[in-house]
Design an enzyme around this catalytic site. Structure first.
Site, mmCIF file in Angstrom:
data_model
loop_
_atom_site.group_PDB
_atom_site.id
_atom_site.type_symbol
_atom_site.label_atom_id
_atom_site.label_comp_id
_atom_site.label_asym_id
_atom_site.label_seq_id
_atom_site.Cartn_x
_atom_site.Cartn_y
_atom_site.Cartn_z
ATOM 1 N N ASP A 1 0.828 -1.206 0.000
ATOM 2 C CA ASP A 1 0.000 0.000 0.000
ATOM 3 C C ASP A 1 0.860 1.252 0.000
ATOM 4 O O ASP A 1 1.361 1.668 1.046
ATOM 5 C CB ASP A 1 -0.915 -0.011 1.222
ATOM 6 C CG ASP A 1 -1.880 1.172 1.249
ATOM 7 O OD1 ASP A 1 -2.084 1.796 0.189
ATOM 8 O OD2 ASP A 1 -2.429 1.461 2.326
ATOM 9 N N GLY B 1 -0.349 4.044 -0.368
ATOM 10 C CA GLY B 1 -1.235 5.093 0.124
ATOM 11 C C GLY B 1 -1.253 5.224 1.631
ATOM 12 O O GLY B 1 -2.038 6.005 2.181
ATOM 13 N N THR C 1 -7.589 3.986 10.123
ATOM 14 C CA THR C 1 -8.886 3.857 9.465
ATOM 15 C C THR C 1 -8.712 3.948 7.963
ATOM 16 O O THR C 1 -8.018 4.830 7.455
ATOM 17 C CB THR C 1 -9.855 4.960 9.936
ATOM 18 O OG1 THR C 1 -10.013 4.866 11.354
ATOM 19 C CG2 THR C 1 -11.217 4.800 9.278
ATOM 20 N N GLY D 1 -10.964 3.173 4.035
ATOM 21 C CA GLY D 1 -12.318 3.267 3.504
ATOM 22 C C GLY D 1 -13.168 2.052 3.814
ATOM 23 O O GLY D 1 -14.378 2.155 3.993
ATOM 24 N N ASP E 1 -1.400 5.087 -5.795
ATOM 25 C CA ASP E 1 -1.784 4.286 -4.635
ATOM 26 C C ASP E 1 -1.970 2.819 -5.016
ATOM 27 O O ASP E 1 -2.998 2.437 -5.578
ATOM 28 C CB ASP E 1 -3.081 4.859 -4.051
ATOM 29 C CG ASP E 1 -3.503 4.192 -2.757
ATOM 30 O OD1 ASP E 1 -2.828 3.252 -2.319
ATOM 31 O OD2 ASP E 1 -4.518 4.617 -2.184
ATOM 32 N N THR F 1 -5.202 0.855 -3.665
ATOM 33 C CA THR F 1 -6.543 1.117 -4.184
ATOM 34 C C THR F 1 -6.703 0.388 -5.509
ATOM 35 O O THR F 1 -5.864 0.534 -6.402
ATOM 36 C CB THR F 1 -6.773 2.628 -4.390
ATOM 37 O OG1 THR F 1 -6.708 3.279 -3.121
ATOM 38 C CG2 THR F 1 -8.124 2.898 -5.015
#
Length: 470
Positions: A113, A115, A154, A156, A303, A306
């Site tokens: 990841d 992101g 946290t 999405g 990212d 995603t």
């Protein structure tokens, strides 16, 4: 530790005798190497086999060592690079690699990841939500240290919480002692799918909720890598009707770029501000040949965590206006659009230089209602960044993330890389735990390259050959 001169020369001969067997080079029988293929290694009598160029390289290395030892010259520094073979999970929904944690080392699969910036894995106290996942057991490791700092992150699709600890982390032939990471005690249901046990954040330290320098940044900033960068190549299986839930996913290159996986040159786009996400400026997007208005200062986050591509509502409306028969989706697909599956949608991106095409297969994310498909572009609500560019685009390019100077680079995929898409019957990579050939100490400024006992013998050859050891 001082390495005896005869060992130095032996290692150098091993390196010369094996250097041709890099990823993508032909095997002994002339056939191309493929991911997971075993390469037989043989010790050679070096002297008769060395040509005049190789003998000159050995002589130079010997002279450099002598000058450094007796006359205070600059001592040659051995850096390294490595590969971590990836797995494509759930038809391009995520890509994970393997690292090892603890003493003794235990392997864990972690999603990649760019992101986010935190490394975390599920611990033994995670509860029923983690049933079926391999779990990290801190009591079984002699290098575990609890910092008593709480952790919560946290995303999405859910959240995870636990505490921050330090451990010995190994990946692709590199080891970081005292590396900060998070042990997860609670997480949202369905957040992870086995066999993945956690997530490897590959963005910058400024985003780390654990307040720990990311694993990749510890290595890049220490001078351990041949080049201060890492790169990814992802495979495509979403359009393969025979695909399994787990398929070969490509590769994560650490400390170098693999020229067998791309063609032409790498176009680097500088990060325009203080690094946090991998932000770059987006200059143009076309759909079916029509230009999409971007407004001023369109910033995109690159990212890998995603699957699809997020964009502002105005851009989403302009994109689907180019596709006859498209309309907003509803229910759980709210924020997406649907369009006729019979339509082949062509999209291009530019970040100020070259134009990069996205395959129509990557625009079609899922099929619903028979003849209708869900597009890969979805609406975002934030302004910074305004675009989130995920795997739907990244499957089409070789992507490089450079530490210094900070930049993202793209290159066209080679025929070798393209040939890995949709291969059926190829086993997924198996995790391998091996001795690290280069090690640094985390949470130190700057970290210092150390030579480990694994350098004595064949361990160094594996690192130099870019073979994945975790």
């Amino acid at each position: 530790m001082t390495i005896p001169s005869w060992n130095v020369f032996f290692l150098y001969f091993v390196f010369l005798s094996l250097i041709s067997h890099t990823r993508g080079a032909p095997a002994a029988d002339g056939s191309p190497l493929v991911a997971g293929q075993t390469i037989p290694l043989r010790r050679r009598n070096p002297s008769p086999d060395l040509d005049i160029h190789q003998r000159g390289q050995v002589a130079k290395f010997q002279r450099d060592v002598v000058l450094a030892r007796y006359f205070g010259g600059e001592r040659p520094t051995r850096r390294s690079s490595g590969d971590n073979l990836l797995v494509n999970q759930a038809y391009d929904s995520g890509y994970y690699g393997t690292l090892a944690i603890g003493t003794p080392s235990v392997s864990f699969d972690v999603l990649l990841d760019t992101g986010s910036s935190d490394l975390w894995v599920a611990g033994t106290s995670c509860g029923t939500v983690c049933n079926g996942l391999p779990l990290y057991d801190s009591s079984a490791s002699t290098s575990f240290k609890n910092t008593s700092q709480s952790f919560k992150i946290t995303y999405g699709q859910g959240e995870a919480s636990g505490y921050v600890a330090t451990e010995t982390i190994k990946m692709a032939g590199f080891s970081v002692f005292n590396q900060g990471f998070a042990v997860i005690d609670e997480m949202s249901s369905g957040f992870l799918s086995a066999p993945a046990s956690g997530l490897l954040g590959l963005a910058w330290e400024t985003l780390a909720l654990s307040q720990q320098m990311p694993f990749w940044q510890t290595l890049a900033s220490s001078g351990t890598w041949d080049s201060p960068l890492f790169a990814v190549q992802f495979t495509r299986y979403t359009n393969d009707t025979q695909a399994q839930a787990l398929e070969p996913g490509g590769v994560l290159n650490l400390g170098y770029t693999n020229s067998s996986l791309y063609s032409g040159s790498i176009e680097f786009i500088d990060i325009p501000s203080q690094p946090s996400f991998w932000y770059i400026t987006l200059t143009s997007v076309t759909v079916q040949g029509g230009s999409i208005p971007l407004g001023t200062n369109a910033i995109a986050a690159i990212d890998t965590g995603t699957s699809n591509i997020g964009a502002p509502l105005s851009a989403i409306e302009a994109i689907y206006a180019q596709i006859p028969g498209s309309k907003p989706a509803s229910g759980s697909w709210a924020g997406y659009y649907q369009f006729p599956c019979s339509t082949s949608v062509n999209v291009t991106f530019s970040f100020g230089g070259s134009t990069w095409a996205m395959a129509p297969a990557d625009f079609s994310y899922a099929q619903v209602g028979g003849s209708q498909c869900i597009g890969a572009f979805f609406e975002t609500t934030g302004n910074n960044p305004s675009w989130i560019i995920g795997d739907a685009f990244l499957k089409n390019v070789y992507t490089v993330f450079r530490y210094s100077p900070p930049a993202v680079g793209f290159a066209a995929l080679s025929d070798v890389a393209l040939g890995e898409n949709g291969l059926n019957g190829v086993p997924v990579p198996s995790p391998t735990i091996g001795s690290a050939t280069a090690a640094v100490t985390g949470n130190a400024a700057p970290a210092t390259l150390r030579f480990t006992p694994a350098l004595i013998g064949m361990g160094v050859a594996f690192s130099l050959l870019h073979i994945s050891l975790v």
